[in-house]
Design a protein around this motif. Structure first.
Motif, PDB file in Angstrom:
ATOM      1  N   ARG A 166      60.939  64.954  44.598  1.00  0.00           N
ATOM      2  CA  ARG A 166      61.369  63.653  44.076  1.00  0.00           C
ATOM      3  C   ARG A 166      60.392  62.546  44.471  1.00  0.00           C
ATOM      4  O   ARG A 166      60.063  61.679  43.669  1.00  0.00           O
ATOM      5  N   VAL A 167      59.933  62.574  45.727  1.00  0.00           N
ATOM      6  CA  VAL A 167      59.004  61.548  46.200  1.00  0.00           C
ATOM      7  C   VAL A 167      57.684  61.630  45.456  1.00  0.00           C
ATOM      8  O   VAL A 167      57.118  60.606  45.043  1.00  0.00           O
ATOM      9  N   GLU A 168      57.165  62.854  45.272  1.00  0.00           N
ATOM     10  CA  GLU A 168      55.892  63.008  44.574  1.00  0.00           C
ATOM     11  C   GLU A 168      56.002  62.566  43.113  1.00  0.00           C
ATOM     12  O   GLU A 168      55.076  61.967  42.562  1.00  0.00           O
ATOM     13  N   ALA A 169      57.158  62.845  42.486  1.00  0.00           N
ATOM     14  CA  ALA A 169      57.348  62.373  41.113  1.00  0.00           C
ATOM     15  C   ALA A 169      57.402  60.854  41.074  1.00  0.00           C
ATOM     16  O   ALA A 169      56.837  60.215  40.159  1.00  0.00           O
ATOM     17  N   SER A 170      58.061  60.257  42.069  1.00  0.00           N
ATOM     18  CA  SER A 170      58.131  58.805  42.128  1.00  0.00           C
ATOM     19  C   SER A 170      56.754  58.196  42.369  1.00  0.00           C
ATOM     20  O   SER A 170      56.384  57.182  41.763  1.00  0.00           O
ATOM     21  N   ILE A 171      55.959  58.825  43.254  1.00  0.00           N
ATOM     22  CA  ILE A 171      54.612  58.327  43.532  1.00  0.00           C
ATOM     23  C   ILE A 171      53.735  58.417  42.283  1.00  0.00           C
ATOM     24  O   ILE A 171      52.980  57.490  41.958  1.00  0.00           O
ATOM     25  N   ALA A 172      53.837  59.532  41.568  1.00  0.00           N
ATOM     26  CA  ALA A 172      53.052  59.698  40.344  1.00  0.00           C
ATOM     27  C   ALA A 172      53.408  58.629  39.322  1.00  0.00           C
ATOM     28  O   ALA A 172      52.527  58.056  38.649  1.00  0.00           O
ATOM     29  N   GLU A 173      54.694  58.306  39.230  1.00  0.00           N
ATOM     30  CA  GLU A 173      55.133  57.275  38.276  1.00  0.00           C
ATOM     31  C   GLU A 173      54.604  55.904  38.682  1.00  0.00           C
ATOM     32  O   GLU A 173      54.122  55.132  37.835  1.00  0.00           O
ATOM     33  N   MET A 174      54.663  55.599  39.987  1.00  0.00           N
ATOM     34  CA  MET A 174      54.174  54.296  40.453  1.00  0.00           C
ATOM     35  C   MET A 174      52.660  54.203  40.336  1.00  0.00           C
ATOM     36  O   MET A 174      52.105  53.136  40.018  1.00  0.00           O
ATOM     37  N   GLU A 175      51.935  55.303  40.584  1.00  0.00           N
ATOM     38  CA  GLU A 175      50.473  55.280  40.451  1.00  0.00           C
ATOM     39  C   GLU A 175      50.057  55.052  38.999  1.00  0.00           C
ATOM     40  O   GLU A 175      49.085  54.345  38.722  1.00  0.00           O
ATOM     41  N   ALA A 176      50.815  55.642  38.091  1.00  0.00           N
ATOM     42  CA  ALA A 176      50.526  55.407  36.667  1.00  0.00           C
ATOM     43  C   ALA A 176      50.749  53.945  36.314  1.00  0.00           C
ATOM     44  O   ALA A 176      49.975  53.338  35.543  1.00  0.00           O
ATOM     45  N   ALA A 177      51.794  53.336  36.859  1.00  0.00           N
ATOM     46  CA  ALA A 177      52.058  51.924  36.606  1.00  0.00           C
ATOM     47  C   ALA A 177      50.961  51.049  37.188  1.00  0.00           C
ATOM     48  O   ALA A 177      50.557  50.035  36.591  1.00  0.00           O
ATOM     49  N   VAL A 178      50.431  51.420  38.364  1.00  0.00           N
ATOM     50  CA  VAL A 178      49.342  50.662  38.981  1.00  0.00           C
ATOM     51  C   VAL A 178      48.078  50.727  38.131  1.00  0.00           C
ATOM     52  O   VAL A 178      47.388  49.716  37.906  1.00  0.00           O
ATOM     53  N   GLU A 179      47.758  51.928  37.660  1.00  0.00           N
ATOM     54  CA  GLU A 179      46.561  52.086  36.817  1.00  0.00           C
ATOM     55  C   GLU A 179      46.669  51.242  35.546  1.00  0.00           C
ATOM     56  O   GLU A 179      45.707  50.588  35.118  1.00  0.00           O
ATOM     57  N   LYS A 180      47.851  51.220  34.936  1.00  0.00           N
ATOM     58  CA  LYS A 180      48.041  50.422  33.724  1.00  0.00           C
ATOM     59  C   LYS A 180      47.918  48.934  34.029  1.00  0.00           C
ATOM     60  O   LYS A 180      47.332  48.155  33.275  1.00  0.00           O
ATOM     61  N   ALA A 181      48.453  48.515  35.202  1.00  0.00           N
ATOM     62  CA  ALA A 181      48.366  47.103  35.578  1.00  0.00           C
ATOM     63  C   ALA A 181      46.934  46.694  35.825  1.00  0.00           C
ATOM     64  O   ALA A 181      46.531  45.564  35.504  1.00  0.00           O
ATOM     65  N   GLU A 182      46.136  47.580  36.420  1.00  0.00           N
ATOM     66  CA  GLU A 182      44.729  47.272  36.681  1.00  0.00           C
ATOM     67  C   GLU A 182      43.947  47.117  35.370  1.00  0.00           C
ATOM     68  O   GLU A 182      43.007  46.342  35.287  1.00  0.00           O
ATOM     69  N   GLU A 183      44.341  47.881  34.354  1.00  0.00           N
ATOM     70  CA  GLU A 183      43.674  47.773  33.056  1.00  0.00           C
ATOM     71  C   GLU A 183      44.065  46.477  32.329  1.00  0.00           C
ATOM     72  O   GLU A 183      43.236  45.846  31.671  1.00  0.00           O
ATOM     73  N   ASP A 184      45.321  46.075  32.466  1.00  0.00           N
ATOM     74  CA  ASP A 184      45.815  44.926  31.709  1.00  0.00           C
ATOM     75  C   ASP A 184      45.543  43.605  32.394  1.00  0.00           C
ATOM     76  O   ASP A 184      45.463  42.560  31.729  1.00  0.00           O
ATOM     77  N   GLU A 185      45.419  43.614  33.735  1.00  0.00           N
ATOM     78  CA  GLU A 185      45.269  42.352  34.458  1.00  0.00           C
ATOM     79  C   GLU A 185      43.892  42.274  35.096  1.00  0.00           C
ATOM     80  O   GLU A 185      43.336  43.274  35.558  1.00  0.00           O
ATOM     81  N   ALA A 186      43.349  41.087  35.125  1.00  0.00           N
ATOM     82  CA  ALA A 186      42.034  40.862  35.731  1.00  0.00           C
ATOM     83  C   ALA A 186      42.210  40.508  37.196  1.00  0.00           C
ATOM     84  O   ALA A 186      43.271  40.037  37.620  1.00  0.00           O
ATOM     85  N   GLY A 187      41.143  40.674  37.973  1.00  0.00           N
ATOM     86  CA  GLY A 187      41.172  40.314  39.378  1.00  0.00           C
ATOM     87  C   GLY A 187      41.674  41.445  40.257  1.00  0.00           C
ATOM     88  O   GLY A 187      41.941  42.561  39.796  1.00  0.00           O
ATOM     89  N   GLU A 188      41.838  41.119  41.539  1.00  0.00           N
ATOM     90  CA  GLU A 188      42.266  42.138  42.519  1.00  0.00           C
ATOM     91  C   GLU A 188      43.754  42.408  42.371  1.00  0.00           C
ATOM     92  O   GLU A 188      44.561  41.490  42.247  1.00  0.00           O
ATOM     93  N   TYR A 189      44.098  43.687  42.411  1.00  0.00           N
ATOM     94  CA  TYR A 189      45.505  44.074  42.275  1.00  0.00           C
ATOM     95  C   TYR A 189      45.906  44.804  43.554  1.00  0.00           C
ATOM     96  O   TYR A 189      45.327  45.820  43.911  1.00  0.00           O
ATOM     97  N   ARG A 190      46.906  44.307  44.248  1.00  0.00           N
ATOM     98  CA  ARG A 190      47.351  44.905  45.515  1.00  0.00           C
ATOM     99  C   ARG A 190      48.294  46.073  45.260  1.00  0.00           C
ATOM    100  O   ARG A 190      49.079  46.054  44.320  1.00  0.00           O
ATOM    101  N   LEU A 191      48.173  47.038  46.176  1.00  0.00           N
ATOM    102  CA  LEU A 191      49.031  48.229  46.078  1.00  0.00           C
ATOM    103  C   LEU A 191      50.479  47.820  46.362  1.00  0.00           C
ATOM    104  O   LEU A 191      50.747  47.150  47.357  1.00  0.00           O
ATOM    105  N   PRO A 192      51.426  48.170  45.490  1.00  0.00           N
ATOM    106  CA  PRO A 192      52.833  47.790  45.713  1.00  0.00           C
ATOM    107  C   PRO A 192      53.358  48.328  47.049  1.00  0.00           C
ATOM    108  O   PRO A 192      53.012  49.433  47.473  1.00  0.00           O
ATOM    109  N   GLU A 193      54.201  47.536  47.702  1.00  0.00           N
ATOM    110  CA  GLU A 193      54.763  47.942  48.994  1.00  0.00           C
ATOM    111  C   GLU A 193      55.624  49.191  48.851  1.00  0.00           C
ATOM    112  O   GLU A 193      55.653  50.048  49.748  1.00  0.00           O
ATOM    113  N   SER A 194      56.328  49.316  47.710  1.00  0.00           N
ATOM    114  CA  SER A 194      57.166  50.495  47.491  1.00  0.00           C
ATOM    115  C   SER A 194      56.339  51.770  47.437  1.00  0.00           C
ATOM    116  O   SER A 194      56.772  52.830  47.905  1.00  0.00           O
TER     117      SER A 194
END
Length: 451
Positions: A166-194
């Motif tokens: 469950r944790v690995e599936a959750s991490i994979a989902e959050m990492e995918a969201a981070v990658e998409k955010a980095e593509e859509d937003e400019a500048g430095e993007y911090r790793l979510p606390e969750s």
């Protein structure tokens, strides 16, 4: 006029009270004092203070008397022992009005684990010298006592593996969201606390699984890794297996006598404990009893063979049979082994031929397997075996010892002695658990539990 007795709080003593009068002549604390004073604490291994600097310390014999008094009076907490040193008149007598604090009592116990266990052996020897140990019949048994650790916080491999998925599936989902955010937003993007917390959780679960893999266990308590899940009070919880050998001073009425050997292990079964407990008896009193009886939990071919090789006379109840009918005329006990022809003879006279050697376990010697060749024409096949290949009998290296046990169990005198086992040893566990209230260890770790 009223003649009730009441306390007179203004009564003065003309002469100071004598400490020796505070304990009756037949009080058990007098035995404790005499027993400890007769011990050579240096020989037993108790730590002695070597430096004369600083404040005077409590003598080892005084602290030992306090602990033995606590065991006698069901006081196992150092803080309650400290309180008893001030409030229990018999303990005040025993300590000479000294009151060591709980930290002093705990340090003494912690620093003298091995020496404290040797005191038990000294006590058994005193009992033997006084004729309180009959050495005619001993009974060995074990009982499960719950560990300090809670069953609710025990980790299970199956649960951890599901949580890791469950944790690995959750991490994979959050990492995918981070990658998409980095593509859509400019500048430095911090790793979510969750995501950081999920990664820490994943590492913690992997560490727990690694510890289980290291000790080859399916269940582990992080705060008490040496405890194992055992049935206690109708449910599985972290526990230790307490072993005891009890002397029956008189076999006729089977009155339970002295515990002549004891230990605690974290093995769930008693299969490997017969010979070690007999060795403990020998170390404590110099010899084993004329007969030692045990229940079916100790019915191990390897242990029975080892006991016979060392000359220890034992009678063990039969264990649960596997691979054949549990009872009746065609139980494996009724098959005879022909040493000269290397064949097994069934109750009907049919001979089972050698088939192959079979390894039963990683730490066990191989057994020889014999198979019936005429099972298709056998008129009692349905009573003998349900196997489509015919009845199979296994003969191990300790077959002679097993057959000797079966012969002893056919002897009416030995059989009667075996039946007395439960009235020799089981009342002792009943007294400890119910009378003394000792249903849970008060310390963590196998070494502390043994002390």
């Amino acid at each position: 006029m009223s003649r009730e007795i009441r306390a007179d709080y203004e009564q003065l003593e003309m002469l100071p009270p004598c400490l020796e009068d505070w304990a009756p002549p037949d009080h058990p604390v007098r035995f404790l004092r005499a027993f400890v004073d007769a011990l050579d604490l240096v020989e037993l291994g108790f730590r002695q203070r070597e430096s004369a600097e600083g404040a005077p310390s409590y003598a080892p014999d005084l602290l030992l008397k306090v602990w033995l008094y606590g065991y006698l009076k069901r006081i196992r907490s150092t803080r309650r022992l400290e309180e008893a040193c001030r409030e229990h008149l018999s303990l005040v007598w025993l300590t000479g009005r000294h009151a060591p604090d709980h930290n002093t009592l705990w340090r003494f116990w912690r620093d003298n684990l091995v020496a404290l266990r040797r005191v038990f052996r000294a006590g058994v020897r005193v009992a033997a010298e006084q004729g309180l140990v009959g050495m005619i019949c001993h009974a060995v048994d074990g009982t499960k006592i719950a560990a300090v650790a809670s069953a609710r916080t025990t980790e299970h491999r199956e649960d951890l593996e599901r949580a890791l998925e469950r944790v690995e599936a959750s991490i994979a989902e959050m990492e995918a969201a981070v990658e998409k955010a980095e593509e859509d937003e400019a500048g430095e993007y911090r790793l979510p606390e969750s995501l950081q917390e999920a990664e820490k959780l994943r590492e913690a679960i992997r560490a727990s699984l690694g510890r289980m893999q290291e000790v080859e266990r399916e269940h582990l308590h992080p705060g008490e890794p040496e405890a194992r899940l055992m049935p206690c009070a109708g449910r599985n919880q972290p526990a230790y297996n307490a072993q005891a050998v009890v002397d029956a001073q008189a076999v006729v009425d089977a009155q339970a006598g002295i515990i002549v050997a004891e230990t605690a292990v974290n093995a769930e079964s008693d299969h490997q404990m017969l010979v070690p407990m007999l060795e403990e008896v020998k170390a404590n009193v110099g010899a084993v009893a004329e007969e030692t009886v045990a229940d079916g939990g100790y019915s191990s071919a390897a242990q029975l063979g080892e006991a016979q090789a060392r000359g220890y006379e034992v009678i063990v109840a039969p264990g649960v049979e596997t691979g054949g009918p549990p009872q009746g005329g065609y139980a494996s006990a009724n098959f005879q082994y022909d040493w000269e022809r290397d064949e097994v003879i069934c109750p009907r006279g049919e001979r089972l031929k050698f088939e192959a050697k079979q390894k039963k376990g990683r730490h066990q010697p191989p057994v020889r397997r014999y198979r019936c060749q005429s099972f298709r024409e056998c008129p009692v096949r349905a009573l003998c075996s349900r196997s489509k290949k015919g009845r199979q009998i296994e003969v191990g290296p300790q077959h002679a010892a097993m057959m000797r046990q079966r012969a002893k169990r056919l002897d009416p005198v030995k059989r009667a002695l075996l039946r007395r086992r439960k009235v020799i040893v089981e009342p002792v566990f009943g007294i400890l658990k119910q009378g003394e209230g000792f249903r849970r260890w008060t310390v963590r770790g196998l070494e502390n539990v043994r002390t």
